[in-house]
Design a protein around this motif. Structure first.
Motif: not given
Ligand code: ATP
Ligand code: MG
Lengths: 380, 270
Positions: A76-77, A47-48, A43-44, A73, A79-82, A50
């Motif tokens: 979650l990604l 996040r960096r 995830v980390d 994971s 959800g962060a638009n990745v 797209t």
């Protein structure tokens, strides 16, 4: 050897050329916390950017926990638009990833209330439940008496064999420990009596002390408490586990009365045994007292018996014996009632056994107090 | 007649190495022998169906392999190791590699379904509470229970739900080997079929080895790679179902070609 023997730790490493992650090793539950950390790393890392590609070709083993974490994971990604793409997964891993697809689970409904409110509601609940318990106890006693009346008029329903079997368990088998304990207590009372009364030169009063104390109170009280601990607990556990395994229900649907089949033989066995045990206990305690008076106080057995005869009457003895069947009734009813109140779990059985023993010892002492008041007021 | 696998193929079977190997096992209670020199192999990655009449000792054999019943003779090797000669730490490690579904569920009555499933995770793994919750819920869903069953106690479950919850607990650690004692008894046919499907999927994806005691002919036909039959304290036949169907052992004939068995056997091309 089987695959589980050699373990490769799960790993995540970024690959050359953009947002690519290579997973390696065993993505299984065996890695415990490390597995979760690695999933967090995905995830980390993701996040960096797209867009991220996860390469599963290095994964040697995958289980549902690993698949779940990879899916989580991924979610979650997302959800962060990745955008996430999974590559080079083996066919069986693909199936597993699908089986363990991410889903939301309904949150646990657990309302938080303040400690004060909880405390108050606990107190309220305890009060209500003890009132209810008392009511149930009285109802149970009534039911027991009515079944006894029925059995008395229909002797065919009297379970003699069962009664004798329980008398052996409750009575005969408790005799050794009750003799031993009372012997010791009788000796201790005698020793203390002689030691304390020596200062007044009244050693011979020790015999009255032993006789009255043992016959009126100690013999019956010790016996009842022992039986509550020893037989009451056994009865509760036995009936409780029968209740847990639906044996009680089986009896009921056969049209049999639980009170008649399970409760009556046990309670009657207690009622019949406790006076006898009390008598044995009295003798043991007096004997213990006599031995110590002889060895420690120099009162010969002949002197002891004649002093004892002066000090006590038949009524002294009867006071103790009369109490025994009532105490037995209380112990038996509490033990069987608590056994029948057992719910489905082993924990509940443990709770019932504890409560049965505590309650019956408490009730035995309360009863003893009531009898003391009663005998005092009739000058018996 | 004996069709025991070991006669021909030795230690290496159709699927490679042996996960459970039982040799010459003798188990008895009092003066009655239940296992009289029993031999059995379970190969890695296979689903072995174990059949036998009621009271023939299927559960006793399972318990003997698990080390719950003392044996009087013979050897039992699991993952190539003799359990009895292992030091305690290794034995525990071995025990964490299998999952067991007991015939009557054997759920912990004082714990909810979810806590039951989390028990092996909590005791043997270091996981965050959140992951344990999620994994338990996932397992609950996989075995076909509704999420609201998670917080129920075993005494509040139906017979079929107990089976499912017990399976979920057996699978909690994604073990390599699972023992299932009559997993589909007490389930409706739809539920039983789902059960079979789940076990087949897990076997395919996790490489699970399954030792399954069952009376369910459908399970035998649909998911078992091999079937072993127990009678008179011995394995009287072991092999693919087709071999057993052709056996002329009277009990096997009655079992597979009786009123119930016959209906299904008729659908299988010989
Ligand atoms: N603890 C025990 N003590 C004495 N005998 C036992 C014990 N456990 C099992 N047995 C006996 O061993 C035999 C085999 O029992 P087991 O439970 O293994 O049968 P099973 O094949 O699993 O039957 P089912 O299909 O009905 O479950 C039975 O005859 C049983 O009476
Ligand atoms: Mg069985």
């Amino acid at each position: 050897m089987a695959a589980g023997a050699a373990q490769a730790l799960p790993d995540v490493s970024p690959l050359e050329g953009g947002a690519r992650l290579a997973l390696a090793g065993d993505w299984t539950l065996a890695a415990s916390r490390r597995l979760e950390q690695k999933a967090q790393e995905i995830v980390d890392f993701g996040r960096r950017s797209t867009f991220v590609t996860i390469d599963l070709s290095g994964v040697s083993r995958l289980d549902t926990a690993g698949a779940w974490l990879i899916n989580r994971s991924r979610r979650l990604l997302a959800g962060a638009n990745v955008a996430v793409v999974i590559e080079h997964a083996r066919p069986e891993h693909d199936i597993l990833l699908e089986e363990a697809a991410y889903r939301e689970f309904p949150p646990r409904a657990r309302g938080r209330i303040s400690i004060v409110a909880e405390l108050l509601s606990d107190i309220g609940r305890a009060v209500v439940s003890s009132a209810r318990e008392f009511y149930r106890g009285v109802a149970f006693l009534g039911e027991f008496v009515s079944v006894m009346a029925f059995v008395a008029t229909h002797p065919k329903h009297f379970r003699g064999t069962s009664l004798v079997a329980h008398m052996e368990l409750v009575g005969l088998r408790s005799a050794p420990i009750i003799i031993l304990i009372n012997l010791l207590v009788g000796s201790i009372v005698a020793q203390q009596g002689i030691f304390q009364l020596m200062r007044f030169g009244a050693t011979s009063y020790t015999v009255s002390l032993i006789g009255i104390l043992v016959l009126r109170e100690l013999g019956v009280l010790l016996t009842a408490i022992m039986i509550a601990g020893r037989s009451g607990s056994a009865i509760t556990a036995e009936i409780g586990s029968m209740k847990m395994r639906e044996e009680v229900d089986a009896l009921r649907v056969m049209g049999l009365s639980v009170i008649e089949v399970l409760v009556a033989p046990r309670v009657l066995a207690l009622v019949a045994s406790l006076p006898i045990l009390t008598f044995i206990a009295d003798i043991a305690a007096l004997f213990g007292g006599m031995l110590v008076s002889w060895g420690y106080g120099g009162i010969s057995p002949v002197a002891f018996t004649s002093l004892l005869r002066d000090a006590i009457g038949l009524n002294t003895f009867m006071v103790g014996i009369i109490k025994a069947p009532f105490m037995a009734l209380v112990i038996g009813l509490i033990a069987t009632m608590d056994g029948l109140a057992t719910l489905g779990s082993a924990e509940s059985l443990g709770r019932q056994v504890t409560s049965s023993v505590v309650k019956s010892i408490f009730m035995v002492i309360v009863l003893d107090g009531l009898f003391a008041v009663f005998f005092a007021s009739i000058h018996y | 007649m004996t069709f025991s696998e070991r006669d021909g193929s030795g230690a290496i079977g159709p699927h490679g190495d042996v996960t459970i190997s039982v040799r010459d096992l003798v188990v008895g209670f009092g003066d009655k022998l239940v296992m009289k020199g029993l031999d059995l192999d379970v190969y890695r990655g296979e689903v072995l169906g174990f059949v036998g009449g009621s009271g023939q000792g299927k559960s006793v054999l399972t318990r003997a392999i698990l080390g719950l019943v003392p044996t009087r003779g013979g050897s039992i090797r699991i993952f190539g190791k003799n359990r009895d000669s292992l030091p305690p730490a290794e034995r525990r490690a071995l025990e964490q590699r299998w999952g067991v579904l007991f015939q009557n569920g054997a759920l912990f009555s004082g714990l909810t379904v979810k806590q039951n499933i989390q028990m092996p995770m909590r005791e043997t793994r270091d996981l965050s509470p959140r992951l344990m919750d999620e994994l338990a819920m996932l397992k609950i869903e996989l075995v076909g229970l509704k999420p609201d069953a998670a917080d129920k106690f075993p005494s509040e479950l139906s017979g079929g739900m107990v089976k499912r919850a017990a399976l979920a607990r057996a699978l909690a650690l994604d073990p390599e080997l699972v023992f299932l004692d009559e997993p589909t008894s007490g389930l409706d046919p739809i539920g039983a079929a789902e059960f079979d499907e789940l076990i087949a999927t897990l076997q395919k994806t996790l490489g699970l080895t399954v030792f399954m005691v069952t009376h369910d002919l459908d399970s035998l036909y649909s998911i078992c790679d091999r079937v072993a039959a127990l009678a008179e304290g011995k394995v009287i036949a072991a092999g693919p179902l087709e071999t057993l169907l052709q056996s002329d052992h009277p009990w096997l004939k009655a079992y597979f070609h009786g009123v119930r068995g016959g209906r299904l056997a008729a659908t299988i091309p010989d």
